[in-house]
Scaffold this active site. Structure first.
Site, PDB file in Angstrom:
ATOM      1  N   CYS A 105       0.822  -1.218   0.000  1.00  7.67           N
ATOM      2  CA  CYS A 105       0.000   0.000   0.000  1.00  7.67           C
ATOM      3  C   CYS A 105       0.855   1.267   0.000  1.00  7.67           C
ATOM      4  O   CYS A 105       0.781   2.085  -0.902  1.00  7.67           O
ATOM      5  CB  CYS A 105      -0.908   0.023   1.243  1.00  7.67           C
ATOM      6  SG  CYS A 105      -2.036  -1.330   1.338  1.00  7.67           S
TER       7      CYS A 105
HETATM    8  N1  SAJ Z   1       6.340   2.185   8.706  1.00  8.12           N
HETATM    9  C1  SAJ Z   1       7.355   2.936   9.288  1.00  8.12           C
HETATM   10  N2  SAJ Z   1       7.039   3.810  10.274  1.00  8.12           N
HETATM   11  C2  SAJ Z   1       5.745   3.980  10.691  1.00  8.12           C
HETATM   12  C3  SAJ Z   1       4.733   3.216  10.078  1.00  8.12           C
HETATM   13  C4  SAJ Z   1       5.043   2.323   9.099  1.00  8.12           C
HETATM   14  O1  SAJ Z   1       8.520   2.792   8.926  1.00  8.12           O
HETATM   15  O2  SAJ Z   1       5.518   4.782  11.601  1.00  8.12           O
HETATM   16  C5  SAJ Z   1       6.667   1.249   7.628  1.00  8.12           C
HETATM   17  C6  SAJ Z   1       6.330  -0.161   7.999  1.00  8.12           C
HETATM   18  O3  SAJ Z   1       7.428  -0.784   8.638  1.00  8.12           O
HETATM   19  C7  SAJ Z   1       6.031  -0.792   6.645  1.00  8.12           C
HETATM   20  C8  SAJ Z   1       5.471   0.354   5.836  1.00  8.12           C
HETATM   21  O4  SAJ Z   1       5.864   1.551   6.506  1.00  8.12           O
HETATM   22  O5  SAJ Z   1       7.214  -1.261   6.048  1.00  8.12           O
HETATM   23  C9  SAJ Z   1       3.941   0.315   5.747  1.00  8.12           C
HETATM   24  O6  SAJ Z   1       3.472   0.165   7.046  1.00  8.12           O
HETATM   25  P1  SAJ Z   1       1.917   0.430   7.443  1.00  8.12           P
HETATM   26  O7  SAJ Z   1       1.852   0.449   8.931  1.00  8.12           O
HETATM   27  O8  SAJ Z   1       1.401   1.607   6.732  1.00  8.12           O
HETATM   28  O9  SAJ Z   1       1.204  -0.909   7.000  1.00  8.12           O
HETATM   29  P2  SAJ Z   1       0.491  -1.330   5.653  1.00  8.12           P
HETATM   30  O10 SAJ Z   1       1.355  -1.203   4.466  1.00  8.12           O
HETATM   31  O11 SAJ Z   1      -0.080  -2.664   5.934  1.00  8.12           O
HETATM   32  O12 SAJ Z   1      -0.642  -0.223   5.475  1.00  8.12           O
HETATM   33  C10 SAJ Z   1      -1.953  -0.599   5.721  1.00  8.12           C
HETATM   34  C11 SAJ Z   1      -2.799   0.491   5.098  1.00  8.12           C
HETATM   35  N3  SAJ Z   1      -4.148   0.028   5.090  1.00  8.12           N
HETATM   36  C12 SAJ Z   1      -4.901   0.282   4.003  1.00  8.12           C
HETATM   37  O13 SAJ Z   1      -4.482   0.870   3.029  1.00  8.12           O
HETATM   38  C13 SAJ Z   1      -6.284  -0.218   4.048  1.00  8.12           C
HETATM   39  C14 SAJ Z   1      -2.679   1.777   5.914  1.00  8.12           C
HETATM   40  O14 SAJ Z   1      -3.649   2.728   5.443  1.00  8.12           O
HETATM   41  C15 SAJ Z   1      -2.941   1.505   7.364  1.00  8.12           C
HETATM   42  O15 SAJ Z   1      -2.861   2.714   8.120  1.00  8.12           O
HETATM   43  C16 SAJ Z   1      -1.888   0.522   7.847  1.00  8.12           C
HETATM   44  O16 SAJ Z   1      -2.143  -0.700   7.139  1.00  8.12           O
HETATM   45  C17 SAJ Z   1      -1.986   0.269   9.326  1.00  8.12           C
HETATM   46  O17 SAJ Z   1      -2.263   1.239  10.068  1.00  8.12           O
HETATM   47  O18 SAJ Z   1      -1.708  -0.867   9.725  1.00  8.12           O
END
Ligand code: SAJ
Length: 442
Positions: free
Chosen positions: A282
């Protein structure tokens, strides 16, 4: 009211009645981590659902009552299949019998960072052959603003039927968060935007049968952009803290302490955490969909571009910090034995697509380091033409490494034990929080 409008009105009333009475047949195209949970949700609400899944293996598994999506229990699939509420089709023969068809197929980026809508186009092509008057078609696949109107609508109208007149058409972004125990389909507000008021109203009525809160917006394009804003917001704020990590390094400060303290502000702030980069299907992709569209309109989305550069530079920055840590022991990257902990793209998932950990491992290997990893969620990982296999996290494996590099902080690892045994640790995720000793942090 002229005849045509009367027909639309009649069809809309008929569809609303079927939705209310749960007699509407719902078709879901693509039974992946979005489509399967959605199909189960509609079937659980009493609708007859037909899932269209091109993978014969997946279709066969579902027919046998076996789920391949961890958030969907096989028991539930088995019960719904048994009750005849969930059927799986691989050819699309049943599409004409569906009153609503929801398209949940993937929209990857090509190597050129251009959107690859071929799966959406294929799904619309198959649907156009079987489209019938009165049907409601909804696209859920994340895509650039304008896709529903510019790609989906013409593809479906090639059937000779007209959107807004003969059939209804809307966009509703998926907000499925795999593994999230709190936010499920039912309790996550659902944004909906149709190509006209009747389409918006019908799509809202359909989702209201499974979701507590439906959020209508003025158009399909607005709904498409809502999704991209949500994930661009994340990418930009992650980039901000990744830059903050580099600022703290130069100021001799602990970025984790600074962010943690800032997060005590009860309003106007939400914490993001630095890391070796961003992964998953995403956050790396969604902002690029918007950037591509805006460039085609001669607009440079600078925040997205800058976030892409900063997040994309984090694997290399992480490697430079690992090299600096090894230097403390008068060791070069070349020839050093490096044990990486965590290659999944985020904690407690087995998905390593686009994981920055793989970029870091590739760069370390390119520098001549002997790289291995341990990740109980990822038995084997393929990257840059190479396959790595997860190693057991034995005392010997930790002690044998010149440095242990924590890239994904699975909570299943005993980081105090690792830091006790390891010669040196570089922690890119603040996993070994509170552990003293030879631990360097991003
Ligand atoms: N990450 C960081 N720092 C952060 C948050 C994330 O480095 O503070 C990295 C994570 O390690 C990962 C990437 O970013 O490699 C994405 O992380 P993510 O927490 O955004 O997880 P995703 O990719 O599973 O995003 C999904 C998305 N859901 C949808 O699109 C429906 C996102 O909108 C959600 O907010 C996220 O899940 C969530 O909160 O878990």
């Amino acid at each position: 009211m002229d005849k045509a409008r009367r027909m639309v009105y009649t069809r809309a009333v008929e569809m609303e009645r079927k939705i209310r009475e749960r007699t509407a047949r719902v078709g879901v195209v693509g039974l992946g981590y979005v489509g399967l949970p959605l199909s189960v949700e509609f079937a659980r609400a009493g609708f007859h659902v037909v899932g269209l899944e091109v993978s014969r293996e997946r279709a066969a598994a579902l027919r046998r009552g076996r789920s391949y999506i961890s958030d969907v229990p096989s028991r539930e699939v088995a019960d719904l299949v048994q009750e005849g509420l969930l059927r799986v089709d691989t050819e699309g023969r049943e599409l004409p019998r569906c009153d609503a068809v929801i398209i949940c197929v993937q929209t990857p980026l090509r190597k050129s960072k251009e959107p690859d809508l071929s799966t959406i186009v294929a799904a619309c092509g198959a649907l156009a052959k079987r489209l019938r008057r009165g049907q409601l078609v909804i696209l859920e696949s994340t895509t650039y603003p304008g896709t529903t109107e510019e790609i989906v609508r013409p593809a479906l109208e090639s059937s000779g039927l007209k959107a807004g007149k003969d059939f209804f058409l809307a966009f509703s972004p998926e907000r499925v968060d795999p593994g999230n125990a709190k936010w499920k389909i039912a309790n996550t507000p659902k944004v909906v935007g149709g190509v006209d008021a009747a389409s918006t109203r019908l799509a809202c009525a359909l989702y209201a049968s499974i979701v507590r809160q439906v959020v209508p917006v003025s158009s399909a394009k607005a709904a498409e952009l809502v999704k991209l804003l949500e994930n661009s917001f994340r990418a930009v704020n992650i980039a901000l803290v990744n830059e903050m990590a580099q600022i703290c390094d130069r100021l001799g400060l602990d970025v984790w302490e600074v962010v943690r303290a800032a997060a005590t502000k009860p309003f106007g702030f939400m914490p993001f955490w630095p890391g070796p980069g961003i992964g998953g299907h995403c956050i790396p992709k969604d902002p690029q969909l918007l950037a591509w569209k805006m460039k085609s309109l001669n607009f440079e989305p600078r925040f997205i571009q800058l976030a892409t550069v900063i997040n994309g530079g984090m694997p290399e920055y992480t490697v430079s910090r690992v090299a600096r840590a090894l230097n403390e022991d008068a060791k070069a990257l070349k020839g050093s034995r490096i044990l990486v902990l965590g290659v999944a793209y985020k904690p407690e998932v087995s998905d390593f697509r686009e994981s920055p950990a793989l970029d870091v491992m590739h760069l370390l290997a390119e520098s001549g380091a002997k790289v291995g990893y341990h990740d109980a969620f990822v038995p084997a990982a393929k990257a840059a033409g190479r396959t790595w296999r997860s190693r057991a996290l034995t005392d010997a494996a930790v002690k044998a490494a010149d440095i242990v590099v924590i890239l994904t902080a699975h909570p299943t690892v005993d980081y105090a034990r690792v830091c006790r045994l390891a010669r040196r640790v570089f922690d890119a995720r603040n996993a070994a929080v509170g552990v003293k000793g030879r631990v360097e942090r991003l």
